[in-house]
Design a protein around this motif. Sequence first.
Motif, mmCIF file in Angstrom:
data_model
loop_
_atom_site.group_PDB
_atom_site.id
_atom_site.type_symbol
_atom_site.label_atom_id
_atom_site.label_comp_id
_atom_site.label_asym_id
_atom_site.label_seq_id
_atom_site.Cartn_x
_atom_site.Cartn_y
_atom_site.Cartn_z
ATOM 1 N N ARG A 131 0.834 -1.200 0.000
ATOM 2 C CA ARG A 131 0.000 0.000 0.000
ATOM 3 C C ARG A 131 0.869 1.251 0.000
ATOM 4 O O ARG A 131 1.895 1.305 0.684
ATOM 5 C CB ARG A 131 -0.926 0.012 1.222
ATOM 6 N N VAL A 132 0.427 2.244 -0.755
ATOM 7 C CA VAL A 132 1.131 3.525 -0.825
ATOM 8 C C VAL A 132 0.284 4.571 -0.112
ATOM 9 O O VAL A 132 -0.779 4.963 -0.609
ATOM 10 C CB VAL A 132 1.391 3.954 -2.283
ATOM 11 N N GLN A 133 0.733 5.001 1.036
ATOM 12 C CA GLN A 133 0.014 6.012 1.797
ATOM 13 C C GLN A 133 0.702 7.372 1.632
ATOM 14 O O GLN A 133 1.933 7.457 1.599
ATOM 15 C CB GLN A 133 -0.035 5.639 3.281
ATOM 16 N N ILE A 166 -5.980 13.940 -1.487
ATOM 17 C CA ILE A 166 -4.898 12.984 -1.719
ATOM 18 C C ILE A 166 -5.464 11.597 -2.022
ATOM 19 O O ILE A 166 -4.895 10.831 -2.801
ATOM 20 C CB ILE A 166 -3.931 12.964 -0.519
ATOM 21 N N LEU A 167 -6.599 11.264 -1.412
ATOM 22 C CA LEU A 167 -7.231 9.982 -1.711
ATOM 23 C C LEU A 167 -7.842 9.998 -3.111
ATOM 24 O O LEU A 167 -7.818 8.978 -3.822
ATOM 25 C CB LEU A 167 -8.290 9.655 -0.658
ATOM 26 N N VAL A 174 -3.727 7.496 4.149
ATOM 27 C CA VAL A 174 -3.092 8.772 4.491
ATOM 28 C C VAL A 174 -2.420 8.640 5.854
ATOM 29 O O VAL A 174 -2.984 8.061 6.792
ATOM 30 C CB VAL A 174 -4.120 9.927 4.473
ATOM 31 N N HIS A 175 -1.197 9.153 5.940
ATOM 32 C CA HIS A 175 -0.376 9.061 7.147
ATOM 33 C C HIS A 175 -0.001 10.477 7.585
ATOM 34 O O HIS A 175 0.594 11.229 6.819
ATOM 35 C CB HIS A 175 0.889 8.241 6.848
ATOM 36 N N ARG A 202 -14.040 5.658 2.687
ATOM 37 C CA ARG A 202 -13.227 5.262 1.527
ATOM 38 C C ARG A 202 -12.621 3.861 1.684
ATOM 39 O O ARG A 202 -12.002 3.346 0.758
ATOM 40 C CB ARG A 202 -12.094 6.269 1.319
ATOM 41 N N GLU A 203 -12.755 3.286 2.880
ATOM 42 C CA GLU A 203 -12.201 1.965 3.194
ATOM 43 C C GLU A 203 -10.687 1.936 2.993
ATOM 44 O O GLU A 203 -10.133 1.024 2.386
ATOM 45 C CB GLU A 203 -12.895 0.876 2.362
ATOM 46 N N VAL A 204 -10.027 2.937 3.519
ATOM 47 C CA VAL A 204 -8.566 3.022 3.464
ATOM 48 C C VAL A 204 -8.057 3.305 4.876
ATOM 49 O O VAL A 204 -8.794 3.801 5.732
ATOM 50 C CB VAL A 204 -8.100 4.136 2.502
#
Length: 349
Positions: A131-133, A166-167, A174-175, A202-204
Amino acid sequence: MTQAVRNRAARFRWSGLWRTWPRRIAWATALVIVVPVLTAGAALRLDYSGDPGDGTRTRGHDAIWLGHAWVDGRKDDADLAAFAARIKGTGIKDLYVHAGPLEHDGTLPATRYPRARWLLDAVHRTLPGIRVQAWLGDKLATEGPDGLRLERAASRSAVVASARQILDAGFDGVHFDLEPLHSGDGNYLSLLDDLRGLTRAREVPLSIAAHQIDPLPAAHRVVGALSGSPKWWSQKFFGQVARRVDQIAVMSYDTWMPLEGMYGGYVAEQTALALEVTPPRTDLLMGLPFFHENDLGHHGAAETVAAAVRGTRLGLGRTDRGRERFGVALYVDFAARDGDWAAYRKGWN
């Protein structure tokens, strides 16, 4: 003895006391400072002893902070191929890619991450399952006039809008790293509640970088009163934050520890304190120092990857050996050396 002789003797005794009192005060002060320090050092060294044992290695929930070069055009396919080879066989699952910083009003110019689409497509193609946050942050105006002010509702709303932005750009999560963040900040908790509403929809994952926990009760209050800059969070506040996020990565470096054994023991204690208040559904990650510098807060010879990994394993083994949602986070890719990667692989994977 005549009265004159008695008077001279009295004056001599008092003058002797005045000469020795400063020395006595100095010794007393030294004892007040040195004895607790020596006691704490011995306790930390004891925390670093023992065998971590089986079941205290990677669970496949590790992460790494990546610099801005990955989204501003300085990195290319060859760099990604080399990075993919570097992390092959490790437990790394999340990439915290620096896509900020935020403006002091909480907004995020899209010009900050012009190559994000390339990175996202390339990682998903080259490293399936990773995953790329987006790593976002800013200086907070908690200890000076400049910075992001979380007490302003408009600023918090702008931060949420930046996360949405960003999403929309395609990031897998997101971090946030907002510093210096003082223990008990209710505005921060309110921001996390708002962000969690967005990321759940967003289920992230919502991920944050966390300060260390008070090594002694109310240490943040004492240090804050003396310096104006509290270093730690209370364990209670850490738990309040951990319950509001999907991942919490402890910045377990810049600890002031002068010796490797003391640092490793400190990380073991931080790991235990964090485990005690982090809910099982939240990923808890302990930071590893993949950087090399020397200043008051960080001594490179003491804060080693090997010591951090061993301390993490000791704390895990003593507190919650069976915990699955647990890992380490590597800070930071552009400062890492081959020896850091080797120590991570040998000690944790």
